[in-house]
Enzyme design. Structure first.
Site, mmCIF file in Angstrom:
data_model
loop_
_atom_site.group_PDB
_atom_site.id
_atom_site.type_symbol
_atom_site.label_atom_id
_atom_site.label_comp_id
_atom_site.label_asym_id
_atom_site.label_seq_id
_atom_site.Cartn_x
_atom_site.Cartn_y
_atom_site.Cartn_z
ATOM 1 N N CYS A 2 0.836 -1.209 -0.033
ATOM 2 C CA CYS A 2 0.054 -0.066 -0.043
ATOM 3 C C CYS A 2 0.807 0.910 0.036
ATOM 4 O O CYS A 2 2.142 0.947 0.367
ATOM 5 C CB CYS A 2 -0.990 -0.152 1.322
ATOM 6 S SG CYS A 2 -1.983 -1.456 1.441
ATOM 7 N N ARG A 27 1.759 1.243 -5.905
ATOM 8 C CA ARG A 27 1.915 0.450 -4.817
ATOM 9 C C ARG A 27 0.629 -0.018 -4.398
ATOM 10 O O ARG A 27 0.480 -0.993 -3.484
ATOM 11 C CB ARG A 27 2.549 1.197 -3.535
ATOM 12 C CG ARG A 27 3.941 1.733 -3.895
ATOM 13 C CD ARG A 27 4.267 2.284 -2.415
ATOM 14 N NE ARG A 27 4.337 1.544 -1.267
ATOM 15 C CZ ARG A 27 5.457 0.573 -1.079
ATOM 16 N NH1 ARG A 27 6.561 0.442 -1.748
ATOM 17 N NH2 ARG A 27 5.229 -0.296 -0.062
ATOM 18 N N TRP A 76 -3.900 -1.556 -1.433
ATOM 19 C CA TRP A 76 -3.833 -2.784 -2.025
ATOM 20 C C TRP A 76 -4.356 -3.882 -1.148
ATOM 21 O O TRP A 76 -3.306 -4.158 -0.147
ATOM 22 C CB TRP A 76 -2.389 -3.006 -2.587
ATOM 23 C CG TRP A 76 -2.289 -4.498 -3.478
ATOM 24 C CD1 TRP A 76 -1.877 -5.566 -2.955
ATOM 25 C CD2 TRP A 76 -2.625 -4.615 -4.694
ATOM 26 N NE1 TRP A 76 -1.925 -6.395 -4.025
ATOM 27 C CE2 TRP A 76 -2.545 -5.965 -5.136
ATOM 28 C CE3 TRP A 76 -3.058 -3.650 -5.718
ATOM 29 C CZ2 TRP A 76 -2.657 -6.493 -6.449
ATOM 30 C CZ3 TRP A 76 -3.249 -4.076 -7.115
ATOM 31 C CH2 TRP A 76 -3.150 -5.415 -7.425
ATOM 32 N N ASN A 100 0.840 -0.090 6.232
ATOM 33 C CA ASN A 100 1.234 -0.869 4.912
ATOM 34 C C ASN A 100 1.910 -2.155 5.648
ATOM 35 O O ASN A 100 2.791 -2.109 6.440
ATOM 36 C CB ASN A 100 2.376 -0.057 4.322
ATOM 37 C CG ASN A 100 3.076 -0.845 3.050
ATOM 38 O OD1 ASN A 100 1.984 -2.093 2.488
ATOM 39 N ND2 ASN A 100 4.070 -0.733 2.787
ATOM 40 N N GLY A 101 1.462 -3.327 5.211
ATOM 41 C CA GLY A 101 1.793 -4.708 5.936
ATOM 42 C C GLY A 101 0.640 -5.471 6.134
ATOM 43 O O GLY A 101 -0.240 -5.212 5.774
ATOM 44 N N GLU A 484 6.442 -21.494 -19.728
ATOM 45 C CA GLU A 484 6.415 -20.379 -19.274
ATOM 46 C C GLU A 484 7.734 -19.436 -19.823
ATOM 47 O O GLU A 484 7.458 -18.433 -20.138
ATOM 48 C CB GLU A 484 6.597 -20.274 -17.730
ATOM 49 C CG GLU A 484 6.512 -18.818 -16.970
ATOM 50 C CD GLU A 484 5.534 -17.885 -17.660
ATOM 51 O OE1 GLU A 484 4.542 -18.351 -18.138
ATOM 52 O OE2 GLU A 484 5.770 -16.800 -17.387
ATOM 53 N N LYS A 488 7.209 -15.941 -21.725
ATOM 54 C CA LYS A 488 7.858 -14.787 -21.314
ATOM 55 C C LYS A 488 8.854 -14.083 -22.283
ATOM 56 O O LYS A 488 8.510 -12.887 -22.430
ATOM 57 C CB LYS A 488 8.680 -15.140 -19.972
ATOM 58 C CG LYS A 488 8.556 -13.852 -19.002
ATOM 59 C CD LYS A 488 7.588 -13.402 -18.516
ATOM 60 C CE LYS A 488 6.378 -14.169 -17.956
ATOM 61 N NZ LYS A 488 5.097 -14.048 -18.250
ATOM 62 N N GLU A 491 6.537 -12.760 -25.724
ATOM 63 C CA GLU A 491 5.585 -11.678 -25.501
ATOM 64 C C GLU A 491 6.151 -10.331 -25.016
ATOM 65 O O GLU A 491 5.665 -9.224 -25.626
ATOM 66 C CB GLU A 491 4.415 -12.287 -24.228
ATOM 67 C CG GLU A 491 5.163 -11.957 -22.619
ATOM 68 C CD GLU A 491 4.016 -12.172 -21.694
ATOM 69 O OE1 GLU A 491 2.971 -11.582 -22.077
ATOM 70 O OE2 GLU A 491 4.402 -12.697 -20.712
ATOM 71 N N HIS A 507 10.592 -36.401 -33.071
ATOM 72 C CA HIS A 507 9.175 -36.734 -33.574
ATOM 73 C C HIS A 507 8.600 -35.593 -34.375
ATOM 74 O O HIS A 507 7.480 -35.593 -34.716
ATOM 75 C CB HIS A 507 8.109 -37.115 -32.590
ATOM 76 C CG HIS A 507 8.502 -38.295 -31.707
ATOM 77 N ND1 HIS A 507 8.563 -39.429 -32.026
ATOM 78 C CD2 HIS A 507 8.928 -38.148 -30.246
ATOM 79 C CE1 HIS A 507 9.254 -40.089 -30.949
ATOM 80 N NE2 HIS A 507 9.396 -39.598 -29.957
ATOM 81 N N LYS A 607 -2.682 -6.154 -19.541
ATOM 82 C CA LYS A 607 -2.298 -6.606 -18.163
ATOM 83 C C LYS A 607 -3.459 -7.574 -17.686
ATOM 84 O O LYS A 607 -3.283 -8.577 -17.334
ATOM 85 C CB LYS A 607 -2.346 -5.668 -17.213
ATOM 86 C CG LYS A 607 -1.854 -6.222 -15.638
ATOM 87 C CD LYS A 607 -0.547 -6.878 -15.772
ATOM 88 C CE LYS A 607 0.003 -7.763 -14.758
ATOM 89 N NZ LYS A 607 0.954 -8.741 -14.826
HETATM 90 C C1 AGP Z 1 1.444 -13.142 -18.506
HETATM 91 O O1 AGP Z 1 2.683 -12.715 -18.884
HETATM 92 C C2 AGP Z 1 0.491 -12.876 -19.511
HETATM 93 N N1 AGP Z 1 0.491 -11.026 -19.314
HETATM 94 C C3 AGP Z 1 -0.624 -13.389 -19.630
HETATM 95 O O2 AGP Z 1 -0.559 -14.510 -20.088
HETATM 96 C C4 AGP Z 1 -1.672 -13.684 -18.326
HETATM 97 O O3 AGP Z 1 -1.019 -14.264 -17.604
HETATM 98 C C5 AGP Z 1 -2.867 -14.061 -18.707
HETATM 99 O O4 AGP Z 1 -3.582 -13.197 -19.365
HETATM 100 C C6 AGP Z 1 -3.600 -14.397 -17.467
HETATM 101 O O5 AGP Z 1 -3.900 -13.431 -16.638
HETATM 102 P P1 AGP Z 1 -4.606 -13.343 -14.876
HETATM 103 O O6 AGP Z 1 -3.619 -14.293 -14.420
HETATM 104 O O7 AGP Z 1 -4.741 -12.121 -14.846
HETATM 105 O O8 AGP Z 1 -5.726 -14.179 -15.224
#
Ligand code: AGP
Length: 612
Positions: A2, A27, A76, A100-101, A484, A488, A491, A507, A607
């Protein structure tokens, strides 16, 4: 996390508080509030939502807030959904407090205070702290002594800002684990969670030491220890601009958030382990009696969260021997999944607002299946609509690429696997305690040591800046980690990446391996090392350039025929995926930054994907 701010001086405090809160919105931003000393009393205005909502409410409110000493907070949420009443500052008869905590023993404190006649209006842990300080202030008549007595009782993390109605123009602060800075300028005295909040007023500040009470007046600040003695604090100077300061001096939020992983895991896991050192989720259905009734587990999520689910599948099946199915949320409801009343559906989501995940949740509930969500945003839709929720306490994740949220999701899935294994009689309490201890202590520590490899990883990343294609290969749990690692990198760097089970390459896909094609091999499980090494030999013989990311033990025991080897610090092999996750996140970050990509806001991405 926070954001807290306080100002006392000769001017109206509210403009200082609002400006500071805006600088601290990174934050936390689900609700906010201010408390201001007015005519011997304290007035508060609080609002759910962003700072603009608070400002609007202040301007339209009948409540006078034109005082020169005040405190402010942008939240938060960790305990209690975002709402006006759960927002800080929290009141007690003689004071207002911002925090905050996390107060771990707030329930015990509330119980004690209720017996003393106190009542509680919010769902937060913070209100208990406010009334506990009031309890001691009424008895001791001294703000500093009251704060020390109360913090002797409190367990958890805190940075407090407190104003007492009978001590005008003065703010009191103390901290443990959570950050707090203090500044004194010609305009007056300030407290803040972080530098951005005061940077437009001064570049000089004190980093408050733990266990010291700061007394902030209009013209000066002083510091006292538990014995009441003056304590000197180091005065620091900063030359960042506000944007740099919000990133803690890091160039991007992503790299800052990767560095927050040790603390995020520690905070998320430690508060789910009971006094006996065993998992305690505080959810009835997750105690070891009821948990054993679940015969099949379905983990449903999107993107990075789904990849955390793949890690969870591997760990749960390894130690609990319960079947786990991992579904892409956007596929789940359309494939008419086979669900039974004895199943458990776990939804993973950082934002808690991903439309596909929410739809999957609703589908599972419509079939009468018990749903558990693991979410980072308190009070979000997936959190609210699931039958139960385990919050990850990673703090706000600003960068579009999820990093610390992934790591804490994995940490909670490991803890869940330990609990399920106990419930199924597959794990002794002694071994379960050992795993809990390692997860809480050794893993964060080892990740901190892994972060020291950032420079080496940055140097290695230079080799890939012009790459157009890259393959991640691994076996067992590392195959899940490859998914993953691939997401990462692609993207944020826009390099085409594929993740492949190392044994599957031959294969078909190996036809794509030609001279110089980069392949990254992930290796944490020693029993599979020789198999992965033969996979490395296969691609090497077709001209691939191979980077192996592995554990110290495997690197020392095997002659890995890679062009470059990065080995992570020593850790129990069972937890090694956490360290390799940090490495591949840093790998992706340094390549994307080196390619001049917009690391925190990659093209085409959001996001939170709130549309199907
Ligand atoms: C992760 O780096 C991506 N931005 C994306 O795959 C994300 O993980 C996915 O959209 C799921 O989002 P969420 O965890 O908020 O549900």
């Amino acid at each position: 996390m926070c954001g807290i701010i306080g100002y006392t001086g000769t001017k109206n405090s509210v403009p200082f508080l609002l400006q500071g809160l805006r600088a601290l919105e990174y934050r936390g931003y689900d609700s906010a509030g201010v408390a201001v000393q007015i005519n011997g009393g304290i007035n508060t205005v609080k609002a759910k939502g962003r700072i603009d909502n608070l400002e609007e409410k202040i301007n339209s409110s009948e409540i006078k807030t034109d005082g020169t000493c005040g405190i402010g907070h942008t939240r938060w949420a960790t305990h209690g959904a975002p709402s006006d009443i759960n927002s800080h500052p929290h009141r007690a008869p003689s004071l207002a407090l911002i925090h905050n905590g996390i107060i771990e023993n707030y329930a015990e404190i509330e119980e004690m205070l209720s017996a003393e006649g106190y009542t509680f209006v919010s769902e937060t842990d913070t209100e208990a702290a406010a009334k506990l300080i009031d309890y001691y202030f009424v008895r001791l008549g001294d703000p500093v002594k009251a704060i020390f007595e109360a913090t002797d009782v409190i367990r958890g993390s805190y940075a407090f800002g407190v104003i007492f109605d009978s001590y005008p123009d003065t703010i009191y602060s103390i901290r443990k684990d959570s950050p707090l800075i203090v500044a004194s300028t010609e305009e007056g005295g300030f407290i803040a969670s972080d530098i951005p909040a005061i940077l437009s007023h001064t570049s000089s500040y004190y980093q408050l030491e733990e266990g010291i009470v700061a007394i902030i007046g209009k013209n000066n600040v002083s510091f006292v220890d538990r014995k009441g003695n003056e304590s000197s604090q180091t005065r620091l100077t900063i030359d960042w601009n506000v944007e740099q300061a919000q990133k803690g001096g890091f160039p991007h939020f992503m790299i800052k958030e990767i560095h927050e992983e040790p603390e995020a895991i520690r905070k998320t896991v430690s508060t789910r382990i009971g006094e006996d050192g065993l998992p305690d989720f505080g959810i009835r259905e997750l105690d070891i009696v009821r948990l054993s009734k679940f015969k099949n587990i379905h983990i449903v999520a999107c993107g990075t969260a789904m990849h955390a689910g793949l890690i969870g599948k591997n760990i749960i099946e390894k130690i609990a021997r319960v079947p786990v199915n991992v579904d892409i949320a956007s596929e789940f409801r359309y494939r008419d999944p086979i669900l039974s009343k004895d199943d458990l559906v776990i939804l993973l989501s950082q934002s808690g607002e991903t439309a596909d995940t929410l739809a999957a949740l609703r589908h599972a509930k419509s079939k009468g299946v018990y749903t558990l969500s693991i979410v980072n945003v308190i009070g979000s839709s997936v959190a609210r609509e699931a039958d139960s929720v385990l919050y990850t306490w990673a703090g706000p994740e600003i960068s579009v690429a999820s990093t610390k949220a992934y790591s804490v999701q994995c940490a909670l899935l490991y803890l869940f696997a330990v609990q399920l294994a106990r419930a199924c009689g597959k794990l002794s309490d002694a071994f379960a305690k050992e795993l809990c201890r390692k997860l809480t202590e050794e893993v964060p520590e080892a990740i901190s040591k892994t972060l020291e490899l950032s420079k080496e990883i940055k140097n290695a990343s230079r080799h890939y800046l012009a790459s157009e294609h890259l393959f991640f290969i691994g076996r067992g749990i590392d195959s899940a980690l490859c998914s993953e690692a691939s997401l990462k990198l692609k993207e944020i760097s826009y390099i085409h990446c594929e993740a492949y089970a190392a044994g599957e390459l031959k294969h078909g896909t190996i036809s794509l391996i030609t001279d110089g094609i980069p392949v990254v091999a992930l290796m944490t499980e020693e029993f599979l090392a020789e198999k992965v090494i033969s996979g490395i030999r296969e691609v090497k013989s077709r001209g691939a350039n191979v980077l192996a990311i592995t554990t110290k033990e495997i690197a020392e025991k095997y002659a890995i025929p890679a062009d470059k080897i990065i080995s992570v610090p020593e850790v129990d092999e069972f937890f090694a995926p956490f360290l390799l996750a940090t490495v591949v996140q840093l790998f992706a970050y340094h390549i994307a930054a080196g390619r001049g990509c917009d690391v925190d806001k990659p093209r085409n991405l959001a996001k939170s994907v709130t549309v199907e």
